[in-house]
Motif scaffolding. Sequence first.
Motif, PDB file in Angstrom:
ATOM      1  N   VAL A  47     -55.817  66.877  36.260  1.00  0.00           N
ATOM      2  CA  VAL A  47     -55.011  67.254  37.425  1.00  0.00           C
ATOM      3  C   VAL A  47     -54.434  68.641  37.213  1.00  0.00           C
ATOM      4  CG1 VAL A  47     -52.970  66.689  38.782  1.00  0.00           C
ATOM      5  CG2 VAL A  47     -54.435  64.856  37.881  1.00  0.00           C
ATOM      6  N   TRP A  48     -53.894  68.829  36.000  1.00  0.00           N
ATOM      7  CA  TRP A  48     -53.321  70.130  35.661  1.00  0.00           C
ATOM      8  C   TRP A  48     -54.368  71.209  35.887  1.00  0.00           C
ATOM      9  CZ3 TRP A  48     -51.317  71.673  30.095  1.00  0.00           C
ATOM     10  CH2 TRP A  48     -50.712  72.936  30.177  1.00  0.00           C
ATOM     11  N   ALA A  49     -55.570  70.968  35.383  1.00  0.00           N
ATOM     12  CA  ALA A  49     -56.646  71.944  35.531  1.00  0.00           C
ATOM     13  C   ALA A  49     -56.842  72.281  37.002  1.00  0.00           C
ATOM     14  CB  ALA A  49     -57.933  71.390  34.938  1.00  0.00           C
ATOM     15  N   PHE A  50     -56.864  71.226  37.819  1.00  0.00           N
ATOM     16  CA  PHE A  50     -57.078  71.481  39.251  1.00  0.00           C
ATOM     17  C   PHE A  50     -55.935  72.293  39.818  1.00  0.00           C
ATOM     18  CE2 PHE A  50     -60.095  67.832  39.234  1.00  0.00           C
ATOM     19  CZ  PHE A  50     -61.176  68.577  39.660  1.00  0.00           C
ATOM     20  N   TYR A  51     -54.707  71.951  39.401  1.00  0.00           N
ATOM     21  CA  TYR A  51     -53.549  72.698  39.896  1.00  0.00           C
ATOM     22  C   TYR A  51     -53.712  74.175  39.532  1.00  0.00           C
ATOM     23  CZ  TYR A  51     -49.023  74.870  39.934  1.00  0.00           C
ATOM     24  OH  TYR A  51     -48.002  75.758  40.145  1.00  0.00           O
ATOM     25  N   GLU A  52     -54.002  74.434  38.268  1.00  0.00           N
ATOM     26  CA  GLU A  52     -54.185  75.824  37.820  1.00  0.00           C
ATOM     27  C   GLU A  52     -55.222  76.506  38.693  1.00  0.00           C
ATOM     28  OE1 GLU A  52     -53.179  77.990  35.038  1.00  0.00           O
ATOM     29  OE2 GLU A  52     -51.399  76.781  35.469  1.00  0.00           O
ATOM     30  N   GLU A  53     -56.316  75.793  38.903  1.00  0.00           N
ATOM     31  CA  GLU A  53     -57.418  76.372  39.669  1.00  0.00           C
ATOM     32  C   GLU A  53     -56.943  76.729  41.069  1.00  0.00           C
ATOM     33  OE1 GLU A  53     -59.976  77.141  38.131  1.00  0.00           O
ATOM     34  OE2 GLU A  53     -60.958  78.029  39.869  1.00  0.00           O
ATOM     35  N   GLY A  54     -56.190  75.817  41.639  1.00  0.00           N
ATOM     36  CA  GLY A  54     -55.835  75.980  43.050  1.00  0.00           C
ATOM     37  C   GLY A  54     -54.652  76.910  43.234  1.00  0.00           C
ATOM     38  N   TRP A  55     -53.607  76.772  42.413  1.00  0.00           N
ATOM     39  CA  TRP A  55     -52.376  77.540  42.634  1.00  0.00           C
ATOM     40  C   TRP A  55     -51.968  78.357  41.419  1.00  0.00           C
ATOM     41  CZ3 TRP A  55     -53.486  72.752  44.467  1.00  0.00           C
ATOM     42  CH2 TRP A  55     -53.523  72.623  45.841  1.00  0.00           C
ATOM     43  N   GLY A  56     -51.984  77.726  40.278  1.00  0.00           N
ATOM     44  CA  GLY A  56     -51.498  78.402  39.065  1.00  0.00           C
ATOM     45  C   GLY A  56     -52.119  79.775  38.918  1.00  0.00           C
ATOM     46  N   LEU A  57     -53.435  79.847  39.133  1.00  0.00           N
ATOM     47  CA  LEU A  57     -54.124  81.127  38.964  1.00  0.00           C
ATOM     48  C   LEU A  57     -54.247  81.874  40.286  1.00  0.00           C
ATOM     49  CD1 LEU A  57     -56.912  79.961  36.515  1.00  0.00           C
ATOM     50  CD2 LEU A  57     -54.820  81.205  35.990  1.00  0.00           C
ATOM     51  N   ARG A  58     -53.700  81.321  41.334  1.00  0.00           N
ATOM     52  CA  ARG A  58     -53.788  81.978  42.643  1.00  0.00           C
ATOM     53  C   ARG A  58     -52.423  82.073  43.298  1.00  0.00           C
ATOM     54  NH1 ARG A  58     -58.374  80.276  41.384  1.00  0.00           N
ATOM     55  NH2 ARG A  58     -60.394  80.790  42.333  1.00  0.00           N
ATOM     56  N   PRO A  59     -51.493  82.784  42.644  1.00  0.00           N
ATOM     57  CA  PRO A  59     -50.145  82.870  43.209  1.00  0.00           C
ATOM     58  C   PRO A  59     -50.153  83.434  44.624  1.00  0.00           C
ATOM     59  CG  PRO A  59     -50.482  84.510  41.490  1.00  0.00           C
ATOM     60  CD  PRO A  59     -51.631  83.575  41.423  1.00  0.00           C
ATOM     61  N   TRP A  60     -51.178  84.237  44.952  1.00  0.00           N
ATOM     62  CA  TRP A  60     -51.171  84.894  46.264  1.00  0.00           C
ATOM     63  C   TRP A  60     -51.192  83.883  47.395  1.00  0.00           C
ATOM     64  CZ3 TRP A  60     -55.757  83.473  48.447  1.00  0.00           C
ATOM     65  CH2 TRP A  60     -56.800  83.145  47.569  1.00  0.00           C
TER      66      TRP A  60
END
Lengths: 1034, 311, 258
Positions: A47-60
């Motif tokens: 889940v964390w990985a998905f979060y990073e993928e979706g938002w964590g690495l895409r603050p914009w």
Amino acid sequence: MVQRLKSWWKSLSKLEDQPVPERDPIVNSSLAIPLALSSLLLMLSLVWAFYEEGWGLRPWRVYQDEFQELFVSALEKKKPVSREEEQAILASSGYQELLARLRQAEESRQSDLQSLEQQEQQIRQRLAILTRPFTTARSEIQAKRYEVETASASSRESLARQLDELRQRNYRIEFPDGPQDYTFGELEEEFNALKAEQGHVQQRKVELLRAPARLQRQLNEYVNNRLAGLTEVQLDGLIGEARGQGIYIRQIHNPEINLVDRCESCHLGIREPVTLTADEMGGRRVFVSHPRPELLALHDPETFGCSPCHNGNGVGTVSVTKAHGKYKHWLWPLFAKENFEAGCLQCHQNDRHLRYADTLTAGKDLFQYRGCMGCHPRDGFDTEPRETREVQKQITDLFAEKQAEQLKAERLLNLGDRAATNEEANQLYADAQAVTLDVAAIDARVDQLRVRADELLLEVKKPGPNLKEVRMKLRPEWIPRWIENPQAFRPDTKMPQFRLSPEDVQAVSAFIWQSGVEGPLDRQPQGNAERGRQIVESRGCLGCHSVGEGEQQHGGNFAANLSRVGEKANYDYLVRWVHAPRRRTLPYCPVHARDITPEDYAGQGLPFRFDLEYNRCPLGDHSLQVQNQNVMPSLRLTEQEARDIASYLMTQRHADAQYAPVPFIEDQALFDRGRFLVRHHGCAGCHEIAGLEDEGKIGTDLTLEGSKPIERLDFALLTHDAKKEGWYNHKGFFENKLRNPAVYDQGKIKEPLERLRMPNFHLSKEDIDRLTTFLLGSQESVVPEQYHFNPSDQRADVQAGWVVVKKYNCMGCHEFYAGQPTSLVDLPQYQGDGREKLPPNLIGEGARVNPNWLARFLENPALSREDVHRNGVRPYLDLRMPSFDLSAGEVQKLVKFFQALSRQPLPYLPVPQEPLTDRELVLARGLFTSQAAPCLRCHATGDPRTDQTKTAPNFALVSERLKPDWTRRWIVHPEIISPGTAMPSGLFREEAARWVFALGRVPGLESYPGDHADLVVRYMFQFTPQEQRRLTGR
Amino acid sequence: MDWAQLWEIVSLPDNVPIVALMLLVPFFMWYGLRQSFATDRMIARLEADSKLAKDHHRKFEPYRKGWDQKVHVWPYLLRIELLAAVVVTLILMVWSITLDAPLEEPANPNLTMNPAKAPWYFLGLQEMLVYFDPWIAGVVMPTLIILGLMVIPYADKNPLGNGYYTYKQRKFAILAFCFGFIVLWLAMIFIGTFIRGPGWIWFWPGETWDHHRLVFEVNRDLPEILGITQQPWVGIFGALATGLYAWAAGWVCHRFLVWNDFNKEIYARMTLTHYLIYQFFMITMLSLPVKMVLRLVFRIKYVWVTPWFNV
Amino acid sequence: MRKFGIFLLTIVSIGLWVACGGGAESEAPADTAAPAAEAARRVDPATAASLQGKVNYSGQAPQLARLRMGADPTCDKQHSEPVYAQDLLVNDNGTLENAFVWVKSGLEGYAFDAPTGQVTLDQQGCVYLPHVLGLRTGQELRILNSDPTTHNVNPTPANNRDWNESQGPNAPEKIKTFARQEVMIPVKCNVHPWMKAYIGVVDHPFFAVTGKDGAYELKGLPPGTYTVEAWHEKLGPMEQQVTVAASETKTVEFSFGG
């Protein structure tokens, strides 16, 4: 305790001693819980990985959501404002009137329109009924025809018959007004007829509606042109757009400069058509619109993106730090606020003056004026010496080439003599001739280069004064004091402070003093200091120099502050200096690399003479340096005025100033040591010093300093502090170095001569920012050549012109673009009424004056060889346009510059003036001399009796000085050409497409059909001496 | 003392494996040895008491009567392996999420980074370059390492210790491996990572890595020190010295081989080839620490200098 | 390195992992509550106070420079007796004429009715009448030319639009306004350099120009503390602090030194 540890250690070390469970753990223990737990965690990590993928690495993404809300609300706030504005405009008479016309137009066409509508309606009905049967019939027939065409001879007969039948068949159409019978032919006709009629009707409709449509357009334009911002409708449009915007990376991609910028993925407001302030956007500065939309208009972001100007990692989207490139491994971090203009240099290397980039331009100014260029080579600065070398080289090369060519010609001719046939011979002779022609061309080229070389002798300048003159110019006691710490004597001087030991100071002073030249210097009687002060205040010295100290200091900061001249100078020399600043004691010969003495002349049996006209070297056929290499111009003062000024300056001193005697100054022993130090510290970079005229620059080339690898910038022992304190970058290096040039010697043990040589300029915070900006921008451009601003058209003239303008500080007195500050405007004597005593502003000068005249004027601003102590154009001004002794090349550059600034063609071919008829002459004269016309109240006419009181330029000059088209625009609308001018507006009023004199009646003028403004212009441009006499004679 | 900088180095994403290594290797060493010692003690008990040996089980400690002697791989082993797999995957997941690929600025051909370091797993080799000529450190040594690892099964003449943890019965194997792996490999990597700073100078942990640091060391060849400067004497001396070392090292290894009866047995089993191979690898392995000491302590560059090669 | 911290942490106690959530760095939006502009106050006529006084001149009346109008005969013709400059008119009672008295500060936040009526500036006999005049921002200034010659009206303001228009003999009057407060705006005529006038533009009705008696009066002031300034073209400005109570009539004297 110890026991406890022991037992614990045992339990760790010895397996047997550990409690053994009843049942075998391997078999009986359940791994359910650890398994469940770890798998659960594995899931969570997924889940964390998905979060990073979706938002964590895409603050914009978050930014874009936020922006949408803020943007919409901001627009909503704007709506009522623009609504009001719009209402106001709708209510305005202009709009109402247009609207009325529109309504009226529409009504007048109402009836016709309706009838047309009806007609069209009927036609449409009939067509609707007719079309289907017609098309079916037609296709059937066409199909049949094809069969016939392709049928075999046998079956053709029958098929042809069938075709005829089809043709003859009767079609019954059920029209509302009863049925009707047609054959196919008739049917076709009917159909086409209807179609044609329909087209016709529509055509007429369009014609009918044309006028209203045009009015409607005008109406819309009326609103849009008058509305400051956007209309409410447009705002709604924006809102809708914003709402509709998806969440995605906004990317600018320009393969040509392999640019990928995603800045706008967060900075979403940058290019919005409305201005968004931080307050409007909930205090989020990331969302504001670009502060300088006009710059975006010039540099289309779709082409240039953001990072070429602002630096930063355009591709980065994972975090602010990364995107702004503010981390170790990104070599182009976002420019700090105070240096962001550094980015301009990517393409604008060659712009000496750059609009919108004041900090950068100021940086370049400092680099030139503070003498950085004296030691540091830098493209675009101090180019004259280099050009001189190039020119010399070219000349020698051409000579070699010439000789080769001549030999070649010779050879060809000989071959021709020995040729077998006449054809060959003639061919060879012809070739020989061609070659000799080349030789002639070479000669021409060489002569041009020679001229250029002479020009360069005039153009080359040094930031500091000529030190050969010290013996005559200065008091020896003052020299060591000055060298030791110039700022102590004159806080804002451009002379930097070198780190010299007292002994070194003595040595340097001694060398300077002893290397000075001696020459005849006539004793000068004292002048009137008070008058001198007035002259300094009024004649224009303050355009460059400042007087007074501390709070009292006022005037320009381009040249020295004059408040303590009295302590250093020798009066007699000062008089000569003020009177003729460029005058040398001895001429310098670049070929023999030494000053030419009277003996040299005598040796050749020549009189000791050198000046701008006569600059040949007695020892050979080449030119001499006949000027001091400083930019100080001659104000064409009389000897007496010079004395007055000098006397005034001599009073400028600190009464309490004490100067120790300087026995060492004549000490021969110090000479060599001094000479060595002077070379070591590169004094010759800024000063002309005997024997060191051809010294090279001692500093690093700064052209690409900004892109030097950080490892190559020697932070020395400060490296780690720099890293810890976060200034281990170019900005930090430059700022520290400029604040204290010795800073990177800190803690190092060095011999005096190993130490860093850069002297301390005692720069202010602002100046440091400016220079830092300039240095940061001095990079290898990431943008390819074709994007650089190296125009080939008139804009190139502008670039070249600015260099000259900056060199001579023309901006100290003249305004070149609206809102440009000059040194004079703020002075008390030029406030209120005083404003008219200011020099003319030069905005639009190119459109105003005849370039050929301008060239003459720049060469000799007195416009006269005899009567030189005055202004050529504006004798009524106390300020005086000085003589700069410009080289022909510089004059050319300036003229082109002005013409280019106002987009005027060169060469200038004046439009011939239609000659005045006698009647017109009388009328014009009448107009001029009438009570109503105020012309002659202010404008001089070249009549010495009355001209004293006149406050405007001389009519006699108009024809050669001005351009007729400009003159006409000027007398009609002076206020828009030169706001705040003394020239009153409203002299003419427009009346039926012509300008008529607006002030009172002039006999006969009413009946004159022509344009009065034209009449006046023509009169002025045909202003003859006798006419002048007539005017003034009254 | 600059611990901040040390932390900077330790915390480099690149160095995660090494840091982990520093923790994990000791742990597993202890873990394995503990089991081995237990086993050894039991073996000792059984050997001491032949009667007990008859009826006593052969399962290793901890053990209690009634437990079955053998258990099946499925499920008992596999489920543990599964658990291990899950945990490792978990760690890798978290690792990959939290640490991005450590990218740096585009390489600049006019500017070599300092210190220029190999990836962590090669730092051992790089460190070796300090002690040997490139052709030895870079070519011979790596080859020998690989060959050595390949040779092990064949060189191993000790039948005992298969299928259970034991130290006593495989002293030599364990020691040799620990020496080779920990001392000659991990230690080198450790040095290369944490000790070698700019200019490949030796910085103790906590010392500031100063680019401007200057250290004075003169490395001289052994013959030079002894005042032999003339070829061929230099070469000859070198040959002798190296030979001497070989003999000494060989003698030490041999002593070890005939240390006690247990070893003697194995020695007896060995053919000449075995023996030579064993000696060859042992001598070469030992040469590294010896050379390190010579270099770091006595500042000796080469022992054997010839026009063709230096050792 | 933060992330590395997370990493170690995670290894050590996986339980904590939640704490290390997503790695986006974003500044928290600063909330900007715009201060509500308080409604403009009106002057309450019931409590209105007033200021009055004189502008005194301690020095003695100087000999004024004579204006030489020779340059334009039409000007000369209109004057039988010599004309003098008006730059320092001292009345017999030792007061100053043409001093401009106004409330410089203290009225912030008040709103006033839009100015009505026009102020006239006439050009007569090649001098401006009046020489000093006060005007409210936005109030109409009516400029006449009653001379048979052409003038040009050229105000040189510091903070207002500047313009410079010529006005022929019996040309139509000009109507001008000034948008911003400015004391004072010099007005001149380039054609007749001796012509001078000064316009004081004030954004409230409390100003006055002293006349032959050198007196001024500012009526309808709301109670409060004010800075009152008296301005004179030669002698410059002079300030005084005044506090007036409700419907009080206070006397404030200015005295310029000679």
